[in-house]
Write a protein that holds these residues in place. Structure first.
Motif, PDB file in Angstrom:
ATOM      1  N   ARG A   1       2.914   9.999  -9.156  1.00 14.95           N
ATOM      2  CA  ARG A   1       3.309   9.916  -7.465  1.00 14.95           C
ATOM      3  C   ARG A   1       4.779   9.657  -7.576  1.00 14.95           C
ATOM      4  O   ARG A   1       5.448   8.710  -7.554  1.00 14.95           O
ATOM      5  CB  ARG A   1       2.810   8.378  -6.938  1.00 14.95           C
ATOM      6  CG  ARG A   1       1.359   8.348  -7.243  1.00 14.95           C
ATOM      7  CD  ARG A   1       0.506   9.456  -6.269  1.00 14.95           C
ATOM      8  NE  ARG A   1       0.303   8.963  -5.103  1.00 14.95           N
ATOM      9  CZ  ARG A   1       0.858   9.864  -4.058  1.00 14.95           C
ATOM     10  NH1 ARG A   1       1.506  10.880  -4.361  1.00 14.95           N
ATOM     11  NH2 ARG A   1       0.842   9.334  -2.832  1.00 14.95           N
ATOM     12  N   THR A   2       5.436  10.611  -7.572  1.00 13.14           N
ATOM     13  CA  THR A   2       7.046  11.018  -7.362  1.00 13.14           C
ATOM     14  C   THR A   2       7.365  10.765  -5.755  1.00 13.14           C
ATOM     15  O   THR A   2       6.404  10.914  -4.968  1.00 13.14           O
ATOM     16  CB  THR A   2       7.431  12.466  -7.642  1.00 13.14           C
ATOM     17  OG1 THR A   2       6.709  13.449  -6.906  1.00 13.14           O
ATOM     18  CG2 THR A   2       6.930  12.739  -9.301  1.00 13.14           C
ATOM     19  N   GLY A   3       8.792  10.395  -5.794  1.00 15.84           N
ATOM     20  CA  GLY A   3       9.419  10.102  -4.415  1.00 15.84           C
ATOM     21  C   GLY A   3       8.721   8.896  -3.646  1.00 15.84           C
ATOM     22  O   GLY A   3       8.575   8.911  -2.550  1.00 15.84           O
ATOM     23  N   MET A   4       8.091   8.147  -4.553  1.00 14.53           N
ATOM     24  CA  MET A   4       7.462   6.955  -3.826  1.00 14.53           C
ATOM     25  C   MET A   4       8.222   5.547  -4.641  1.00 14.53           C
ATOM     26  O   MET A   4       8.374   5.498  -5.537  1.00 14.53           O
ATOM     27  CB  MET A   4       6.015   6.941  -4.168  1.00 14.53           C
ATOM     28  CG  MET A   4       5.145   8.161  -3.493  1.00 14.53           C
ATOM     29  SD  MET A   4       5.078   7.653  -1.845  1.00 14.53           S
ATOM     30  CE  MET A   4       4.112   9.218  -1.220  1.00 14.53           C
ATOM     31  N   THR A   5       8.302   4.632  -3.406  1.00 14.59           N
ATOM     32  CA  THR A   5       8.735   3.237  -3.771  1.00 14.59           C
ATOM     33  C   THR A   5       7.888   2.483  -3.581  1.00 14.59           C
ATOM     34  O   THR A   5       7.140   2.176  -2.627  1.00 14.59           O
ATOM     35  CB  THR A   5      10.046   3.121  -3.147  1.00 14.59           C
ATOM     36  OG1 THR A   5      11.097   4.112  -3.636  1.00 14.59           O
ATOM     37  CG2 THR A   5      10.751   1.835  -3.273  1.00 14.59           C
ATOM     38  N   PRO A   6       7.687   1.492  -4.296  1.00 15.93           N
ATOM     39  CA  PRO A   6       6.722   0.086  -4.136  1.00 15.93           C
ATOM     40  C   PRO A   6       7.422  -0.649  -3.159  1.00 15.93           C
ATOM     41  O   PRO A   6       8.583  -0.958  -3.328  1.00 15.93           O
ATOM     42  CB  PRO A   6       6.330  -0.378  -5.486  1.00 15.93           C
ATOM     43  CG  PRO A   6       7.857  -0.128  -6.195  1.00 15.93           C
ATOM     44  CD  PRO A   6       8.013   1.233  -5.826  1.00 15.93           C
ATOM     45  N   LEU A   7       6.522  -1.369  -2.133  1.00 19.70           N
ATOM     46  CA  LEU A   7       7.043  -2.163  -0.993  1.00 19.70           C
ATOM     47  C   LEU A   7       6.473  -3.633  -1.242  1.00 19.70           C
ATOM     48  O   LEU A   7       7.102  -4.407  -0.716  1.00 19.70           O
ATOM     49  CB  LEU A   7       6.604  -1.643   0.277  1.00 19.70           C
ATOM     50  CG  LEU A   7       7.393  -0.358   0.809  1.00 19.70           C
ATOM     51  CD1 LEU A   7       6.876   0.053   2.080  1.00 19.70           C
ATOM     52  CD2 LEU A   7       8.703  -0.328   0.723  1.00 19.70           C
ATOM     53  N   GLU A   8       5.241  -3.755  -1.984  1.00 16.65           N
ATOM     54  CA  GLU A   8       4.898  -4.903  -2.276  1.00 16.65           C
ATOM     55  C   GLU A   8       3.575  -4.961  -3.184  1.00 16.65           C
ATOM     56  O   GLU A   8       3.150  -3.783  -3.246  1.00 16.65           O
ATOM     57  CB  GLU A   8       4.160  -5.306  -0.985  1.00 16.65           C
ATOM     58  CG  GLU A   8       3.533  -6.719  -0.565  1.00 16.65           C
ATOM     59  CD  GLU A   8       2.921  -7.025   0.755  1.00 16.65           C
ATOM     60  OE1 GLU A   8       2.504  -8.153   1.024  1.00 16.65           O
ATOM     61  OE2 GLU A   8       3.017  -6.031   1.504  1.00 16.65           O
ATOM     62  N   PHE A   9       3.483  -5.973  -3.830  1.00 15.22           N
ATOM     63  CA  PHE A   9       2.075  -6.225  -4.593  1.00 15.22           C
ATOM     64  C   PHE A   9       1.457  -7.046  -3.890  1.00 15.22           C
ATOM     65  O   PHE A   9       1.731  -8.165  -3.434  1.00 15.22           O
ATOM     66  CB  PHE A   9       2.611  -6.836  -5.987  1.00 15.22           C
ATOM     67  CG  PHE A   9       3.452  -6.019  -6.944  1.00 15.22           C
ATOM     68  CD1 PHE A   9       2.994  -4.901  -7.148  1.00 15.22           C
ATOM     69  CD2 PHE A   9       4.592  -6.539  -7.384  1.00 15.22           C
ATOM     70  CE1 PHE A   9       3.974  -3.712  -7.915  1.00 15.22           C
ATOM     71  CE2 PHE A   9       5.489  -5.605  -7.933  1.00 15.22           C
ATOM     72  CZ  PHE A   9       5.208  -4.417  -8.639  1.00 15.22           C
ATOM     73  N   THR A  10       0.131  -7.030  -3.819  1.00 13.42           N
ATOM     74  CA  THR A  10      -0.973  -7.856  -3.196  1.00 13.42           C
ATOM     75  C   THR A  10      -1.971  -8.134  -4.242  1.00 13.42           C
ATOM     76  O   THR A  10      -2.256  -7.400  -5.134  1.00 13.42           O
ATOM     77  CB  THR A  10      -1.563  -7.217  -1.851  1.00 13.42           C
ATOM     78  OG1 THR A  10      -2.325  -6.176  -2.458  1.00 13.42           O
ATOM     79  CG2 THR A  10      -0.496  -7.037  -0.979  1.00 13.42           C
ATOM     80  N   GLY A  11      -2.653  -9.331  -4.093  1.00 13.22           N
ATOM     81  CA  GLY A  11      -3.710  -9.728  -4.777  1.00 13.22           C
ATOM     82  C   GLY A  11      -4.371 -11.105  -4.414  1.00 13.22           C
ATOM     83  O   GLY A  11      -4.125 -11.411  -3.201  1.00 13.22           O
ATOM     84  N   ARG A  12      -5.365 -11.278  -5.088  1.00 15.91           N
ATOM     85  CA  ARG A  12      -6.172 -12.784  -4.837  1.00 15.91           C
ATOM     86  C   ARG A  12      -6.110 -13.574  -5.902  1.00 15.91           C
ATOM     87  O   ARG A  12      -5.941 -13.102  -7.173  1.00 15.91           O
ATOM     88  CB  ARG A  12      -7.594 -12.145  -4.349  1.00 15.91           C
ATOM     89  CG  ARG A  12      -7.783 -11.468  -3.057  1.00 15.91           C
ATOM     90  CD  ARG A  12      -9.279 -11.365  -2.957  1.00 15.91           C
ATOM     91  NE  ARG A  12      -9.709 -10.392  -3.710  1.00 15.91           N
ATOM     92  CZ  ARG A  12     -11.140 -10.202  -4.092  1.00 15.91           C
ATOM     93  NH1 ARG A  12     -11.910 -10.740  -3.185  1.00 15.91           N
ATOM     94  NH2 ARG A  12     -11.631  -9.438  -4.872  1.00 15.91           N
ATOM     95  N   GLU A  13      -6.092 -14.784  -5.972  1.00 13.18           N
ATOM     96  CA  GLU A  13      -6.069 -15.857  -6.593  1.00 13.18           C
ATOM     97  C   GLU A  13      -4.782 -15.702  -7.598  1.00 13.18           C
ATOM     98  O   GLU A  13      -5.119 -15.930  -9.036  1.00 13.18           O
ATOM     99  CB  GLU A  13      -7.626 -16.034  -7.568  1.00 13.18           C
ATOM    100  CG  GLU A  13      -8.788 -16.265  -6.661  1.00 13.18           C
ATOM    101  CD  GLU A  13      -9.856 -16.467  -7.239  1.00 13.18           C
ATOM    102  OE1 GLU A  13     -10.041 -15.954  -8.527  1.00 13.18           O
ATOM    103  OE2 GLU A  13     -10.926 -16.451  -6.901  1.00 13.18           O
TER     104      GLU A  13
END
Length: 407
Positions: free
Chosen positions: A206-218
């Motif tokens: 996935r080029t041209g993409m920047t991560p904004l957040e990591f989500t999860g549980r526990e």
């Protein structure tokens, strides 16, 4: 030379190479090699390749056999670090409060993984890769296959780990803001060849993409949220967005620091009797006519040797041509040369689509960089072309019937 005391801050490849060179060149004084890790000095390339894959053990990565240091009277102090440097007093203080005087000091403090500061960055399952422990943890998570790995970063570490993880049977997605993986180093044409090889193995890019957040549980990561809201499922994440030179010690001591610890072409810093080498050194390179900081293992070896020889009074300079290699799936590659000029369109000799070729980058008709992909025993010739600075016609470089030695 016999009574001089040399302290080396940093027990990585550059520091260990300097210690070895000092002894091999006849230095008989005290050598203290200080390192924060619990291991003997080791090389880092296997961390994203053979060691991560489980095909090599940690012993294969060691710079020297564990007994070498005691046998050669190198005082290896592990699990500690130099915390304070006093250049006028020619002394350092370790984390445990021990004060060491030095006649000469080598700063080989290396670099640290660049951290990603976004929401969720502290969730479990988010990995970085800089140490044996980090590689071991990543291997344990990937070895059984069947995991969803998201790699943040389209550089060398990200691509190598992506290939290794896929070969271990995991689903892999590579993410980065660049238009082309490895494009910063190899340009669009060849970067796309590497990317296409990954895609043929089932890697999603996935080029041209920047991560904004990591989500999860526990407290464990489950998704990577990208710009635009796309969510990538993730059992684990590797953040591979580069490294930051460890310059805090040098800065606090008043040494000149820009993109690393500034040195001249003989690796002398702005403080008398203090040198720098390896990932942390922003060293003047006479062939470039400007400073260059390189994080590759060959540079650590070359600069470790140079610093040691200069400390012994020899006339040595930091003039090795940068070199590195990569292994990704069935791609074996070696590269020599200078990145600042590697963005121009390369001259290709061989079959680009079959991934059996040599690429050359020219500046003003002279070869400034060259890489061989699945073609072997040509690095000496490539380095000779770069070092000579002689004019070469692109048509001759691309002609496989002409021996490189003849150009």
């Amino acid at each position: 030379m016999g009574t001089t005391s040399i302290v080396i801050a940093g027990a990585g490849l550059a520091g260990a190479t300097a210690a070895e060179t000092l002894r091999s060149e006849g230095f008989t004084g005290d050598i203290t090699l200080v390192g924060a890790e619990p291991h003997e000095p080791y090389i880092r390339p296997p961390l994203s390749k053979a060691y991560l894959a489980g095909s090599e053990d940690a012993a294969a990565a060691l710079v020297k056999d564990p007994g070498w240091y005691a046998e050669n009277k190198v005082d290896l102090r592990q699990q500690t670090s130099v915390e304070f440097l006093d250049p006028p007093g020619h002394s350092v203080t370790l984390a445990d409060g021990t004060k060491l005087g030095y006649g000469q000091l080598l700063l080989a403090t290396g670099a640290s993984s660049r951290r990603l500061d976004i929401p969720g960055a502290d969730l479990q399952g988010i990995h970085y890769l800089r140490s044996l422990e980090e590689s071991s943890a990543l291997h344990s998570a990937l070895a059984g296959g069947g995991k969803k790995l998201v790699v943040i970063g389209l550089g060398w570490i990200g691509m190598e780990v992506g290939a290794t993880a896929r070969q271990l049977g995991n689903d892999v997605t590579l993410v980065g803001p660049e238009d082309v993986p490895l494009g910063h180093a190899l340009g669009t044409l060849i970067g796309n060849q590497f990317a296409d090889r990954h895609r043929r193995e089932g890697v999603v890019i996935r080029t041209g993409m920047t991560p904004l957040e990591f989500t999860g549980r526990e407290n464990r990561v489950e998704e990577v949220v990208l710009e635009g809201g796309e969510r990538l499922p993730a059992d684990l994440v590797l953040v591979a967005i580069g490294a930051v030179p460890n310059t805090a010690l040098a800065k606090a001591a008043g040494l000149a620091v820009t993109n690393g610890i500034d040195t001249d072409q003989s690796l002398r810093t702005s403080a008398a009797d203090v040198f720098a080498a390896g990932d942390v050194a922003n060293a003047y390179h006479p062939a470039l006519g400007r400073p260059l900081r390189s994080e590759h293992w060959a540079n650590a070896i070359a600069q470790g040797k140079t610093a040691a020889r200069v400390m012994l009074g020899q006339d040595a300079v930091n003039d090795d041509i940068p070199y590195f290699y990569t292994d990704q799936f069935d791609i074996g590659m070696e590269y020599s040369g200078y990145f600042p000029w590697a963005t121009a369109e390369p001259v290709i000799r061989g079959d680009l689509d079959a991934l059996e070729f040599i690429a050359f980058w020219l500046r003003e008709g002279r070869v400034v960089a060259g890489m061989n992909v699945n073609v072997w025993d040509v690095q000496d010739d490539i380095q000779d072309l770069i070092r000579s600075g002689r004019p070469v016609e692109a048509v001759d470089l691309s002609n496989a019937a002409k021996e490189l030695k003849s150009l």
